[in-house]
Scaffold this motif. Structure first.
Motif, PDB file in Angstrom:
ATOM      1  N   UNK A  38      20.835   6.873 -30.445  1.00 56.73           N
ATOM      2  CA  UNK A  38      20.221   5.481 -29.902  1.00 56.73           C
ATOM      3  C   UNK A  38      20.671   4.433 -30.937  1.00 56.73           C
ATOM      4  N   UNK A  39      21.179   4.272 -32.289  1.00 56.28           N
ATOM      5  CA  UNK A  39      21.178   3.096 -32.962  1.00 56.28           C
ATOM      6  C   UNK A  39      22.389   2.384 -32.108  1.00 56.28           C
ATOM      7  N   UNK A  40      23.365   1.388 -33.235  1.00 56.12           N
ATOM      8  CA  UNK A  40      23.805   0.773 -32.751  1.00 56.12           C
ATOM      9  C   UNK A  40      25.161   1.442 -33.179  1.00 56.12           C
ATOM     10  N   UNK A  41      26.473   1.794 -32.649  1.00 56.11           N
ATOM     11  CA  UNK A  41      27.096   2.738 -32.775  1.00 56.11           C
ATOM     12  C   UNK A  41      28.882   1.355 -32.776  1.00 56.11           C
ATOM     13  N   UNK A  42      28.760   2.140 -34.072  1.00 57.57           N
ATOM     14  CA  UNK A  42      30.483   1.511 -34.062  1.00 57.57           C
ATOM     15  C   UNK A  42      32.118   1.685 -33.963  1.00 57.57           C
ATOM     16  N   UNK A  43      32.760   1.486 -33.732  1.00 54.96           N
ATOM     17  CA  UNK A  43      33.979   2.038 -32.698  1.00 54.96           C
ATOM     18  C   UNK A  43      34.498   3.486 -33.566  1.00 54.96           C
ATOM     19  N   UNK A  44      34.450   2.827 -35.189  1.00 51.83           N
ATOM     20  CA  UNK A  44      34.976   3.493 -35.875  1.00 51.83           C
ATOM     21  C   UNK A  44      34.288   4.862 -36.209  1.00 51.83           C
ATOM     22  N   UNK A  45      32.926   5.337 -35.630  1.00 54.10           N
ATOM     23  CA  UNK A  45      32.153   6.187 -35.823  1.00 54.10           C
ATOM     24  C   UNK A  45      32.001   7.381 -34.477  1.00 54.10           C
ATOM     25  N   UNK A  46      32.364   6.802 -33.760  1.00 57.03           N
ATOM     26  CA  UNK A  46      32.886   7.451 -32.382  1.00 57.03           C
ATOM     27  C   UNK A  46      33.510   9.082 -32.302  1.00 57.03           C
ATOM     28  N   UNK A  47      34.729   8.490 -33.064  1.00 56.41           N
ATOM     29  CA  UNK A  47      34.837  10.217 -33.296  1.00 56.41           C
ATOM     30  C   UNK A  47      33.455  11.386 -34.632  1.00 56.41           C
ATOM     31  N   UNK A  48      32.682  10.129 -35.008  1.00 54.11           N
ATOM     32  CA  UNK A  48      31.830  11.518 -35.721  1.00 54.11           C
ATOM     33  C   UNK A  48      31.170  11.716 -34.607  1.00 54.11           C
ATOM     34  N   UNK A  49      30.365  10.278 -33.501  1.00 54.88           N
ATOM     35  CA  UNK A  49      29.367  11.336 -32.786  1.00 54.88           C
ATOM     36  C   UNK A  49      29.737  12.237 -31.460  1.00 54.88           C
ATOM     37  N   UNK A  50      31.095  11.966 -31.029  1.00 59.26           N
ATOM     38  CA  UNK A  50      31.703  12.483 -30.230  1.00 59.26           C
ATOM     39  C   UNK A  50      31.442  13.986 -29.452  1.00 59.26           C
ATOM     40  N   UNK A  51      30.831  14.027 -28.908  1.00 61.05           N
ATOM     41  CA  UNK A  51      31.104  15.970 -28.442  1.00 61.05           C
ATOM     42  C   UNK A  51      29.845  16.832 -29.153  1.00 61.05           C
ATOM     43  N   UNK A  52      28.849  16.114 -29.579  1.00 54.79           N
ATOM     44  CA  UNK A  52      28.027  16.531 -30.639  1.00 54.79           C
ATOM     45  C   UNK A  52      26.085  15.592 -30.033  1.00 54.79           C
ATOM     46  N   UNK A  53      26.581  14.381 -29.687  1.00 57.12           N
ATOM     47  CA  UNK A  53      25.463  13.847 -29.109  1.00 57.12           C
ATOM     48  C   UNK A  53      25.604  14.054 -27.582  1.00 57.12           C
ATOM     49  N   UNK A  54      24.746  14.620 -26.560  1.00 60.55           N
ATOM     50  CA  UNK A  54      24.930  14.606 -25.719  1.00 60.55           C
ATOM     51  C   UNK A  54      24.735  13.528 -24.636  1.00 60.55           C
ATOM     52  N   UNK A  55      24.377  12.223 -25.605  1.00 58.71           N
ATOM     53  CA  UNK A  55      24.219  11.231 -24.738  1.00 58.71           C
ATOM     54  C   UNK A  55      23.762  10.440 -25.823  1.00 58.71           C
TER      55      UNK A  55
END
Length: 231
Positions: free
Chosen positions: A78-95
């Motif tokens: 639900x937080x502001x997502x930096x583009x360089x953090x996408x690799x960390x959250x993709x596939x882990x957070x369903x939304x």
């Protein structure tokens, strides 16, 4: 101090009253537990208590919780997502509730494509117009949807907004109403393959007003799971 079970029961009562006041079915409102200010142990207790939706706003704070408990429940970023953090959250957070710019959409699509996934996103909209808040201006949303229409790994399931903190929650009503009206206008334009259904809006201070204005997901932290120093 109230126990977790007592807080859950009180929130459920308040959700039910807000739904009754607006002629809505309580089943149409999902309560998301915002756990960024509580420990791993509390997140585990939240899941054990039957709350299935967990929200975090920073990967560096969520990582140890997700590593231990990510196999349980549904996780929302639900937080502001930096583009360089996408690799960390993709596939882990369903939304992901905070898509607010084209560069982020492209990175989400790129990483989802590589992983063979579809990402469920909410567009974050700055209804209040506050300089301190992230989000697309309402008038920019139709054009943004057209720009990302070719990014087939992104599925726009809803809109998200944050209202200003008000001592009197009733004063937040125009913000929540504005998001609902924007969703309805977008659906008339048919800019997405399927109608946009979800409205992620309302937090501990104002969730009852948000529900009365059509929230389908409310993000509750302190009022639901508490606040733990140093968590």
């Amino acid at each position: 101090m109230a126990t977790l079970q007592e807080r859950i029961a009180r929130v459920e009562e308040r959700v039910a009253r807000a739904c009754a006041a607006s002629g809505r079915d309580v089943a149409d409102v999902k309560v998301i537990a915002v756990t960024k200010y509580v420990s791993l142990e509390t997140v585990s207790a939240v899941l054990d208590a039957g709350l299935e939706d967990i929200a975090e706003s920073r990967w560096q704070d969520a990582e140890h919780k997700w590593n231990a408990l990510g196999h349980q429940g549904t996780w929302h970023f639900i937080g502001h997502l930096q583009t360089n953090k996408v690799k960390d959250v993709i596939g882990k957070f369903q939304y992901i509730h905070s898509l607010d710019r084209l560069s982020l959409a492209r990175e989400l699509h790129k990483k989802a494509e590589a992983a063979g996934l579809t990402v469920n996103v909410f567009l974050q909209v700055n209804i209040s117009g506050e300089d301190t808040k992230f989000g697309l201006p309402p008038e920019a949303v139709p054009g943004f949807l057209r720009e990302i229409s070719g990014l087939h790994r992104i599925k726009v399931v809803g809109l998200m907004t944050m209202a200003p903190y008000e001592a009197e929650p009733e004063e937040t009503r125009p913000v929540f109403r504005g998001l609902r009206e924007l969703r309805d206008e977008l659906n008339l334009l048919a800019l997405t393959p399927e109608p946009i259904q979800e409205l992620s809006m309302g937090m501990s201070n104002d969730f009852e007003v948000a529900i009365q204005e059509g929230a389908t997901q409310v993000r509750l932290g302190t009022v639901l799971v508490g606040h733990e120093e140093g968590a």
